[in-house]
Design an enzyme around this catalytic site. Structure first.
Site, PDB file in Angstrom:
ATOM      1  N   GLY A  99       0.821  -1.201   0.000  1.00 26.96           N
ATOM      2  CA  GLY A  99       0.000   0.000   0.000  1.00 26.96           C
ATOM      3  C   GLY A  99       0.855   1.250   0.000  1.00 26.96           C
ATOM      4  N   SER A 100       0.406   2.262   0.715  1.00 28.27           N
ATOM      5  CA  SER A 100       1.022   3.590   0.614  1.00 28.27           C
ATOM      6  C   SER A 100       2.419   3.709   1.211  1.00 28.27           C
ATOM      7  CB  SER A 100       0.103   4.630   1.251  1.00 28.27           C
ATOM      8  OG  SER A 100      -1.072   4.787   0.483  1.00 28.27           O
ATOM      9  N   VAL A 101       2.865   2.751   2.044  1.00 28.69           N
ATOM     10  CA  VAL A 101       4.245   2.860   2.542  1.00 28.69           C
ATOM     11  C   VAL A 101       5.247   2.731   1.403  1.00 28.69           C
ATOM     12  CG1 VAL A 101       3.747   2.117   4.904  1.00 28.69           C
ATOM     13  CG2 VAL A 101       4.340   0.404   3.191  1.00 28.69           C
TER      14      VAL A 101
ATOM     15  N   LYS B 205       5.134   4.323  -1.250  1.00 27.13           N
ATOM     16  CA  LYS B 205       5.277   5.630  -1.889  1.00 27.13           C
ATOM     17  C   LYS B 205       6.622   6.280  -1.597  1.00 27.13           C
ATOM     18  CE  LYS B 205       0.297   6.443  -2.147  1.00 27.13           C
ATOM     19  NZ  LYS B 205      -0.891   7.029  -1.500  1.00 27.13           N
TER      20      LYS B 205
END
Length: 487
Positions: A216-218, A220
């Site tokens: 997920g967003s980690v 990014k």
């Protein structure tokens, strides 16, 4: 000699030759294989014929040996806080072999390693009992306790690393198990083993290194690193050319943002509030080849050894444009271990230098002489120091001004950088998402700890599952424990 007798003599000679060849094959060529074969009962009897050496944390043993009252297996393994340490120690069982450190360093722990030949020989002359050597770990008892207790009854994992050296400070996985429950050879041990094998929650699985999850967003932060390294972003505070309704390449599907204010958000602000559109567009601008190159510099697409083997994290190097865009925000086929995300965080905190993670500091003989001393080893330099420092600014802003406020330590002289993640998974993302948080603490002397936390919480309401809500408090507790233990 008549012809029939000659034939019998030749035949008997061939049989003797075959016997000699077979005997030499078994004794010399296959000797090591047979000596270590799991079905060789003598190996197991020898493993438990003497007191086993110990696995050491903070100068104290977290293992032991007791008289098992068994006519064949004299000593049985014991564990201190077994469930808390099981992801590190593994198990050593009279009936079910061994794994993890107990298996990898079995020669040292049993005293059978060739490097302990002098100790064994000396014991023969002095009459002392044969003893195993010790394995001294890099782990912190305070950090491990904070990680394990933080996870509590949740399903998940935590890895903490010292960025400057690569030393693993904590490795927790829940639900866990007590390796002492099947250390023996009795019916009770068998019952405990069978129950663990049938347990659908997989307590024997070390989720910190053997389970791969959508990040997920980690993820990014990896995309941000690639954007800086490839010159796609030169000013982290400058607006990006990203419309609110940015569409995936070759598609009419718009990227959904769960935060407001993502239109043309700067890279710094996009990380603060976790804008999918900004990072998906950046991934597309960078391209799959350069994105994959950056991921692999951090350790993706390769197994890691600590020395326990960790599953390879994945970045799909053959993804098409929409797949690569989704991969850049930690979706599509991107998958990672908690260890891998701790490595990414540690590299950023260490000004772009990634140190090889390891959790065995020393191997010691029974007389405490050091047999082997492991030293820190540089693994790669994924990003330039100046770009790592820009990433630190961004991650610290996530904690002070963004979604990671629950990780703020509020300690004088300590800065915390972090990134939240809520990873969707399952068919059409129907399953409850995973909650991620990665973070580091930094003082004037650098960063003493980087942490990755994942929580697979099947009990919480879907709306309540977030990296900032579930995972960040655990990371905070681990960082605090490390800082306090170092004064």
């Amino acid at each position: 000699m008549n012809k029939p007798l000659r034939r019998v003599a030749i035949f008997c000679g061939l049989l003797i030759l075959a016997l000699l060849l077979r005997d030499n094959w078994l004794q010399y060529v296959r000797a090591d294989e047979l000596n270590t074969h799991p079905k060789n009962t003598r190996v197991r009897i020898e493993r438990y014929a003497n007191e086993r050496g110990n696995i050491i944390v903070d100068g104290k043993p977290i293992t032991g040996s007791v008289d098992s009252k068994d006519p064949y297996y004299k000593y049985k393994r014991t564990y201190v806080d077994g469930p808390m340490w099981a992801p590190v120690t593994g198990y050593a069982s009279q009936a079910y072999d061994a794994n993890q450190i107990e298996k990898i360093e079995d020669g040292i722990l049993t005293g059978n390693d060739d490097r302990l030949f002098f100790d064994r020989t000396l014991a023969m002359f002095t009459g002392e009992k044969k003893k195993g050597g010790d394995v001294v770990t890099t782990l912190s008892g305070a950090a491990q306790k904070a990680a394990y207790e933080g996870l509590g009854g949740k399903t998940g994992a935590v890895v903490a690393i010292e960025p400057k050296t690569g030393k693993i400070l904590a490795m927790a996985s829940t639900p866990s198990y007590d390796p002492a429950s099947f250390a023996g050879y009795s019916g009770k041990d068998e019952k405990a083993w069978v129950a663990l094998e049938k347990d659908k929650t997989k307590p024997k699985q070390n989720r910190a290194i053997r389970e791969i999850y959508p990040p997920g967003s980690v993820f990014k932060v990896v995309t941000a690193a690639a954007a800086l390294e490839n010159g796609k972003v030169t000013d982290i505070n400058a607006a990006t050319d990203t419309p609110e309704g940015w569409k995936l390449p070759l598609s009419t599907k718009e990227m959904i943002n769960h935060a407001k204010g993502c239109a043309n958000a700067s890279l710094k602000r996009a990380l603060d509030i976790s804008c999918n559109s900004v990072f998906a567009k950046l991934g597309d601008d960078i391209g799959v080849e350069k994105m994959n190159e950056m991921a692999e510099k951090f350790g993706f697409n390769a197994e890691q050894f600590t020395p326990v083997r960790s599953a390879a994290s994945v970045y799909d190097k053959k993804a098409d444009r929409p797949g690569n865009a989704l991969s850049s925000i930690g979706q599509f086929n991107t998958a990672t271990t908690p260890l891998q995300m701790a490595m990414v965080t540690a590299a950023i905190a260490n000004d772009g230098k990634l140190m090889k993670p390891y959790m065995i500091d020393q191997l010691r003989a029974p007389n405490v002489d050091i047999i082997k001393q492991n030293e820190p080893e540089e693994m790669s330099q994924p990003i330039k120091p100046q770009n790592a420092q820009l990433l630190q600014q961004m991650m610290e802003s996530v904690v002070t001004d963004g979604t990671g406020g629950n990780a703020d330590l509020n300690m004088d002289g300590v800065k915390v950088g972090g990134k939240t993640g809520t990873a969707q998974h399952g068919d059409k993302n129907a399953k409850r998402p995973y909650a991620w948080f990665i973070s580091y603490a930094k003082t004037s002397e650098g960063s003493p700890v980087a942490v990755a936390v994942i929580v697979e919480d099947s009990e919480a309401d879907r709306e309540d599952i977030s990296g900032g809500g579930l995972a960040a408090p655990i990371a905070k507790a681990v960082m605090k424990a490390v800082l306090k233990s170092r004064g």
